[in-house]
Design an enzyme around this catalytic site. Sequence first.
Site, mmCIF file in Angstrom:
data_model
loop_
_atom_site.group_PDB
_atom_site.id
_atom_site.type_symbol
_atom_site.label_atom_id
_atom_site.label_comp_id
_atom_site.label_asym_id
_atom_site.label_seq_id
_atom_site.Cartn_x
_atom_site.Cartn_y
_atom_site.Cartn_z
ATOM 1 N N GLY A 1 0.319 -5.026 0.700
ATOM 2 C CA GLY A 1 -0.906 -4.864 -0.065
ATOM 3 C C GLY A 1 -0.900 -5.596 -1.390
ATOM 4 O O GLY A 1 -1.952 -5.986 -1.905
ATOM 5 N N GLY B 1 0.832 -1.194 0.000
ATOM 6 C CA GLY B 1 0.000 0.000 0.000
ATOM 7 C C GLY B 1 0.869 1.247 0.000
ATOM 8 O O GLY B 1 2.022 1.224 0.450
ATOM 9 N N GLU C 1 5.456 -5.472 7.518
ATOM 10 C CA GLU C 1 4.792 -4.358 8.221
ATOM 11 C C GLU C 1 5.335 -4.077 9.611
ATOM 12 O O GLU C 1 5.359 -2.912 10.048
ATOM 13 C CB GLU C 1 3.278 -4.622 8.294
ATOM 14 C CG GLU C 1 2.545 -4.484 6.978
ATOM 15 C CD GLU C 1 2.607 -5.726 6.105
ATOM 16 O OE1 GLU C 1 1.940 -5.757 5.053
ATOM 17 O OE2 GLU C 1 3.327 -6.690 6.477
ATOM 18 N N ASP D 1 -1.306 -7.140 7.688
ATOM 19 C CA ASP D 1 -2.754 -6.995 7.576
ATOM 20 C C ASP D 1 -3.211 -7.546 6.220
ATOM 21 O O ASP D 1 -2.721 -8.575 5.799
ATOM 22 C CB ASP D 1 -3.156 -5.525 7.780
ATOM 23 C CG ASP D 1 -2.453 -4.578 6.810
ATOM 24 O OD1 ASP D 1 -1.516 -5.008 6.116
ATOM 25 O OD2 ASP D 1 -2.843 -3.395 6.742
#
Length: 385
Positions: A118, A69, A141, A149
């Site tokens: 992501g 992301g 992350e 996530d």
Amino acid sequence: MALKDEAHEVIFEETAGARKVILNRSKKLNTLNYEMLRKMYEKLKAYENDPIVKLVILKANGKVFCAGGDLTSAYTFVALGHWSFGASYYRKEFCLNYLLATYKKPSLAILDGHVMGGGVGISIHSTFRIVTENTVFAMPEVLIGLFPDVGASYFLSRLPGFFGEYVGLTGARLNGVEMLAFGLGTHFIPSKSIISMENSLEKMIASSDSPSVATMSMIINEFAQEVNVKPDSAYSRLDMVNQCFCGESCEEILSSLERLALQTQEKWVHEAITSMKSANPIGLKIFLKTIREGRSKNIKQCLETEYVGISHLLGKTISNNFYEGARAMLIDKDKKPQWVPSKLEDVSDEMVAKCLSRSFSDDDDWLPLQLPSRSSRTEVLASKL
């Protein structure tokens, strides 16, 4: 013919019976910003409901599939307003992840390069996940102030033994061969053969009224190669990985690694220790809790829990570590984040529980993750993961 310039950050191409979603932000490592997520969701939803579409292909221009992301954009989102602005980015991302995890049409992800964070979220549930000699997988992350996530508590918890804990707690990188061995990839195809494989698939789909997944798999298998994991891979040390990462706490896991390091000079052990000691302590503990609980949850429940945790990090419920990680790793790039709390033992179970509770006030402007109603998983194509 679709334009190739980066003004079009996602390119959508149509062929007879197939649709291509092509990430086209190579100068930014194909990181996903809000507008890309929005466009992809709209197009993929339309493709799913279009009877003409028989296969969706996810790929990327450049040498990286997707580095994750666009956290710099998310950071800027918050800097321009309330922290809940950043949460809106994650709502959009997680809705796309859920759509792809429950997608009714066959999909193929071509992972010819780095796939992280992501990027994993948008590809991991594809019916076919093609890896090459250029593929590098990671969920890093915890090293940048967050925790894995995009459904990581679901898909990493499905890996053999406690290998998911190893990957998520250390940010360890896996190559394409290792991805295949663990089921994260479905086929290994040399990069030079990817275009030929695509062309053969498209030709078959164009000439068939209702091509089956089995027929698609036969075409892909014609280009796939059998490969072997290198002897020094952590895959070949799964017993040792399980021995260390089965621990009930992050402290116990780290202690097990340090004891093992006294007995062996194996690279993966020492790298795991270094990574965990440099990672965001609260992110480590949140992830350990989510992956342990994720083993008995479905993808929808995992995404909902992760969204709550991300929201608390954005809202600084316990610490400023999301912003400190973004500053140190992405903005100033001094690579020296000052985590608070700075030690695992300073992160209590109560802190972790608070970060995973829906304890937001009306003043927070927080909106829950409202995933759309979807068909039962038994009614859609099952992921090979």
